[in-house]
Design a protein around this motif. Structure first.
Motif, PDB file in Angstrom:
ATOM      1  N   ALA A   1       0.788  -1.247   0.000  1.00 58.81           N
ATOM      2  CA  ALA A   1       0.000   0.000   0.000  1.00 58.81           C
ATOM      3  C   ALA A   1       0.813   1.287   0.000  1.00 58.81           C
ATOM      4  O   ALA A   1       0.226   2.364  -0.033  1.00 58.81           O
ATOM      5  N   ASN A   2       2.143   1.206  -0.002  1.00 54.63           N
ATOM      6  CA  ASN A   2       2.930   2.442  -0.042  1.00 54.63           C
ATOM      7  C   ASN A   2       2.924   3.061  -1.431  1.00 54.63           C
ATOM      8  O   ASN A   2       2.624   4.246  -1.606  1.00 54.63           O
ATOM      9  N   ARG A   3       3.277   2.261  -2.434  1.00 55.09           N
ATOM     10  CA  ARG A   3       3.263   2.764  -3.804  1.00 55.09           C
ATOM     11  C   ARG A   3       1.856   3.170  -4.221  1.00 55.09           C
ATOM     12  O   ARG A   3       1.656   4.158  -4.936  1.00 55.09           O
ATOM     13  N   ALA A   4       0.863   2.409  -3.762  1.00 56.49           N
ATOM     14  CA  ALA A   4      -0.518   2.748  -4.085  1.00 56.49           C
ATOM     15  C   ALA A   4      -0.919   4.093  -3.485  1.00 56.49           C
ATOM     16  O   ALA A   4      -1.715   4.832  -4.069  1.00 56.49           O
ATOM     17  N   SER A   5      -0.359   4.413  -2.322  1.00 57.40           N
ATOM     18  CA  SER A   5      -0.662   5.707  -1.700  1.00 57.40           C
ATOM     19  C   SER A   5      -0.148   6.851  -2.566  1.00 57.40           C
ATOM     20  O   SER A   5      -0.814   7.883  -2.718  1.00 57.40           O
ATOM     21  N   MET A   6       1.034   6.672  -3.141  1.00 57.93           N
ATOM     22  CA  MET A   6       1.548   7.698  -4.048  1.00 57.93           C
ATOM     23  C   MET A   6       0.638   7.842  -5.264  1.00 57.93           C
ATOM     24  O   MET A   6       0.317   8.960  -5.693  1.00 57.93           O
ATOM     25  N   SER A   7       0.219   6.724  -5.838  1.00 54.81           N
ATOM     26  CA  SER A   7      -0.626   6.783  -7.030  1.00 54.81           C
ATOM     27  C   SER A   7      -1.998   7.350  -6.700  1.00 54.81           C
ATOM     28  O   SER A   7      -2.607   8.039  -7.536  1.00 54.81           O
ATOM     29  N   TYR A   8      -2.504   7.091  -5.501  1.00 53.44           N
ATOM     30  CA  TYR A   8      -3.747   7.733  -5.061  1.00 53.44           C
ATOM     31  C   TYR A   8      -3.580   9.247  -5.071  1.00 53.44           C
ATOM     32  O   TYR A   8      -4.458   9.981  -5.551  1.00 53.44           O
ATOM     33  N   PHE A   9      -2.437   9.718  -4.570  1.00 51.46           N
ATOM     34  CA  PHE A   9      -2.180  11.156  -4.566  1.00 51.46           C
ATOM     35  C   PHE A   9      -2.187  11.707  -5.990  1.00 51.46           C
ATOM     36  O   PHE A   9      -2.776  12.761  -6.264  1.00 51.46           O
ATOM     37  N   VAL A  10      -1.546  11.001  -6.914  1.00 50.16           N
ATOM     38  CA  VAL A  10      -1.517  11.451  -8.302  1.00 50.16           C
ATOM     39  C   VAL A  10      -2.928  11.506  -8.884  1.00 50.16           C
ATOM     40  O   VAL A  10      -3.291  12.464  -9.584  1.00 50.16           O
ATOM     41  N   LEU A  11      -3.751  10.510  -8.589  1.00 55.36           N
ATOM     42  CA  LEU A  11      -5.134  10.534  -9.071  1.00 55.36           C
ATOM     43  C   LEU A  11      -5.885  11.731  -8.515  1.00 55.36           C
ATOM     44  O   LEU A  11      -6.717  12.343  -9.215  1.00 55.36           O
ATOM     45  N   ARG A  12      -5.612  12.090  -7.276  1.00 57.81           N
ATOM     46  CA  ARG A  12      -6.244  13.279  -6.692  1.00 57.81           C
ATOM     47  C   ARG A  12      -5.771  14.542  -7.412  1.00 57.81           C
ATOM     48  O   ARG A  12      -6.562  15.442  -7.700  1.00 57.81           O
ATOM     49  N   VAL A  13      -4.492  14.617  -7.712  1.00 58.80           N
ATOM     50  CA  VAL A  13      -3.974  15.767  -8.457  1.00 58.80           C
ATOM     51  C   VAL A  13      -4.651  15.861  -9.823  1.00 58.80           C
ATOM     52  O   VAL A  13      -4.987  16.951 -10.296  1.00 58.80           O
ATOM     53  N   LEU A  14      -4.884  14.709 -10.447  1.00 56.65           N
ATOM     54  CA  LEU A  14      -5.486  14.680 -11.776  1.00 56.65           C
ATOM     55  C   LEU A  14      -6.991  14.907 -11.757  1.00 56.65           C
ATOM     56  O   LEU A  14      -7.609  14.991 -12.821  1.00 56.65           O
ATOM     57  N   GLY A  15      -7.586  14.992 -10.579  1.00 54.93           N
ATOM     58  CA  GLY A  15      -9.004  15.280 -10.492  1.00 54.93           C
ATOM     59  C   GLY A  15      -9.915  14.086 -10.632  1.00 54.93           C
ATOM     60  O   GLY A  15     -11.097  14.240 -10.976  1.00 54.93           O
ATOM     61  N   PHE A  16      -9.416  12.879 -10.370  1.00 47.99           N
ATOM     62  CA  PHE A  16     -10.303  11.714 -10.359  1.00 47.99           C
ATOM     63  C   PHE A  16     -11.348  11.899  -9.264  1.00 47.99           C
ATOM     64  O   PHE A  16     -11.025  12.300  -8.141  1.00 47.99           O
ATOM     65  N   ALA A  17     -12.592  11.608  -9.590  1.00 42.51           N
ATOM     66  CA  ALA A  17     -13.702  11.933  -8.699  1.00 42.51           C
ATOM     67  C   ALA A  17     -13.766  11.053  -7.459  1.00 42.51           C
ATOM     68  O   ALA A  17     -14.159  11.522  -6.385  1.00 42.51           O
ATOM     69  N   ASP A  18     -13.370   9.783  -7.590  1.00 42.14           N
ATOM     70  CA  ASP A  18     -13.553   8.852  -6.468  1.00 42.14           C
ATOM     71  C   ASP A  18     -12.399   7.842  -6.416  1.00 42.14           C
ATOM     72  O   ASP A  18     -12.601   6.644  -6.598  1.00 42.14           O
ATOM     73  N   PRO A  19     -11.182   8.304  -6.137  1.00 42.12           N
ATOM     74  CA  PRO A  19     -10.066   7.371  -6.028  1.00 42.12           C
ATOM     75  C   PRO A  19     -10.054   6.672  -4.678  1.00 42.12           C
ATOM     76  O   PRO A  19     -10.617   7.177  -3.702  1.00 42.12           O
ATOM     77  N   ALA A  20      -9.413   5.535  -4.630  1.00 39.88           N
ATOM     78  CA  ALA A  20      -9.328   4.776  -3.378  1.00 39.88           C
ATOM     79  C   ALA A  20      -8.080   3.909  -3.399  1.00 39.88           C
ATOM     80  O   ALA A  20      -7.539   3.579  -4.460  1.00 39.88           O
ATOM     81  N   VAL A  21      -7.631   3.524  -2.209  1.00 40.85           N
ATOM     82  CA  VAL A  21      -6.502   2.617  -2.044  1.00 40.85           C
ATOM     83  C   VAL A  21      -7.021   1.287  -1.505  1.00 40.85           C
ATOM     84  O   VAL A  21      -7.736   1.263  -0.490  1.00 40.85           O
TER      85      VAL A  21
END
Length: 377
Positions: free
Chosen positions: A323-343
Motif C-alpha cells: 500500500a505504499n506505492r498505491a498511496s503515491m498513485s492515489y495522490f496522483v489521481l487526486r492531483v489529476l481530479g479523479f472523482a472517487d479514487p481509493a486505495v
C-alpha cells in the motif's frame, strides 16, 4: 478567450488583420479549452478539474509559512538535524505513527502458525481513534492547510504519501505534499530550523470518508464479475459501472513473474504471484517521477497521459504490495481530479496469501529467481 468570444471577434472585425493561418491555429488551440482542458505549455493538455494545488513547491511553502501547517514525516533525529522552519513532528516516522502491526495469513512456511499468521510491522491502518489522537496531540485541526514532506528514503517507496491518504480518510479537506521533499528544499537554499516547533493540542475528530480505503469485499465483487456469463444470458455487462482497478506494481509483479519488487525486504512474505482479475491497467508508480535524482513528480499533463485510458468520473482503486506505492498513485489521481479514487490497502500481501481469492497471470509466465536483499516498497 473562449471560442464564442473568438467567433465574435472574427465576425465583427477587430482591426488586428487576422490571417487564415492565425484563425486556424487559434481554432486548434482553443478547441481543447472548450472541451474542458487546458494547455500545459509543453504541447500537452491538462484535464479540467485537476488539482495541481495539491503538489506545492518549496517556494510556495516558504511564502505561506505563516499560514500553512507543515508536517515533517521523517524520523525524529532527522527532524531535529534541520527542518522546514515552523514544521511540526508527529513523534516518529509519519507512516509508522498511523499504521500498526498485523498478522497476515501465510501458508508457505511450516514454522508459521496458520491460525495467527506472520507478523508484519506497520502494515494496517491504526484504529480511527488512535489516528485522531496522533493528530490531536500534534495540534492538527481541520481548519489548517496541511503540507506534508519527507525525504527521498520515504518518497521513492511511497511512504511520504501514506499520511496524505490517512488524513483524507479521516476527512481532512486541505492536505498537500511538497514536491521533492527536504532535498528540494535544500536545492532551493531555503533556511532550516533545528529547534522543535510545537502547537497546543487540538480536538481533532475524524469526519470519516470510508470510501478512501477500499475493502476486500468490494475488490472481490469486482474480481468475480463475469461479463461473458452476463452476455450469455442476454444482459449487457457494460451497464454496470464497476470500479476501475489499477495495479501500480512493477511489470514483473503484474505479470506474475515475481511476488514483490526485486530485493524487497518482504519478498518471501507472499506465496502467490499474479494480479487481481479485471485489473484494467498497470501503471508502475516509479514512472510518475520526473527523475530519480530529484524524485519530483512529472508535470501534470504527463501524469494525465499515463492514466488517459481511464474514466476520471468512475471509482478508481489502486493497489500494490503493501500500500505504499498505491498511496503515491492515489495522490496522483487526486492531483489529476479523479472523482472517487481509493486505495486497496490490503494490497497483494493479503490478496496473494489467500488461496481462496482469484488471480490471473500472463500466459506462460515463469517465476523469476529472487535477487539479493535491498530496500522495500
Amino acid at each position: 478567450m473562449n471560442i464564442k468570444i473568438f467567433t465574435r471577434i472574427i465576425e465583427g472585425g477587430s482591426g488586428l488583420g487576422w490571417t487564415l493561418e492565425v484563425i486556424l491555429l487559434l481554432a486548434v488551440v482553443l478547441a481543447p479549452l472548450e472541451a474542458g482542458m487546458a494547455w500545459a505549455g509543453n504541447g500537452m493538455v491538462v484535464p479540467a478539474g485537476s488539482n495541481p494545488h495539491l503538489l506545492v513547491t518549496p517556494a510556495e511553502v516558504w511564502e505561506n509559512r505563516d499560514h500553512w501547517l507543515v508536517i515533517d514525516l521523517r524520523d525524529r533525529q532527522a527532524y531535529l538535524a534541520g527542518h522546514v522552519p515552523g514544521a511540526i513532528h508527529l513523534g516518529g516516522r509519519g507512516h509508522e505513527m498511523l499504521r500498526e502491526d498485523r498478522h497476515i495469513p501465510f501458508y508457505g512456511d511450516e514454522k508459521v502458525d496458520p491460525k495467527r499468521g506472520r507478523l508484519i510491522e506497520h502494515l494496517e491502518p491504526r484504529p480511527v481513534a488512535e489516528m485522531e489522537r496522533v493528530f490531536a496531540e500534534a495540534g492538527v485541526s481541520h481548519e489548517h492547510t496541511v503540507v506534508l514532506y519527507s525525504d527521498h528514503e520515504d518518497t521513492l517507496p511511497g511512504y511520504t504519501f501514506v499520511p496524505f491518504v490517512m488524513l483524507e480518510y479521516l476527512g481532512h479537506r486541505d492536505v498537500r505534499v511538497m514536491d521533492g521533499g527536504i532535498e528540494n528544499w535544500w536545492a532551493h537554499r531555503l533556511p532550516l530550523e533545528r529547534t522543535e516547533s510545537q502547537l497546543p493540542p487540538s480536538d481533532f475528530r475524524a469526519r470519516l470518508r470510508p470510501g478512501v480505503i477500499a475493502r476486500e469485499a468490494e475488490i472481490l465483487r469486482l474480481a468475480r464479475f463475469n461479463p461473458s456469463y452476463l452476455g450469455d444470458i442476454g444482459v449487457d455487462p457494460h451497464q454496470f459501472q464497476l470500479p476501475q482497478l489499477v495495479d501500480v506494481r512493477l511489470d514483473v509483479e503484474h505479470s506474475g513473474a515475481q511476488p514483490a519488487p526485486p530485493g524487497h525486504f518482504l519478498f518471501d512474505a507472499v506465496i502467490r504471484t499474479g494480479r487481481i482479475p479485471h485489473t484494467e491497467v498497470n501503471v508502475p508508480h516509479w514512472q510518475q517521477f520526473a527523475d530519480f535524482e530529484s524524485l519530483r513528480l512529472k508535470p501534470i499533463a504527463e501524469l494525465a497521459a499515463m492514466y488517459g485510458g481511464l474514466d476520471r468520473q468512475r471509482r478508481t482503486i489502486v493497489y500494490c504490495y503493501i500500500a505504499n506505492r498505491a498511496s503515491m498513485s492515489y495522490f496522483v489521481l487526486r492531483v489529476l481530479g479523479f472523482a472517487d479514487p481509493a486505495v486497496y490497502h490490503d494490497s497483494w500481501i493479503i490478496w496473494g496469501n489467500n488461496p481462496r481469492l482469484p488471480l490471473v497471470q500472463d500466459p506462460g509466465v515463469k517465476r523469476l529467481p529472487r535477487v539479493p536483499m535491498a530496500g522495500g516498497y
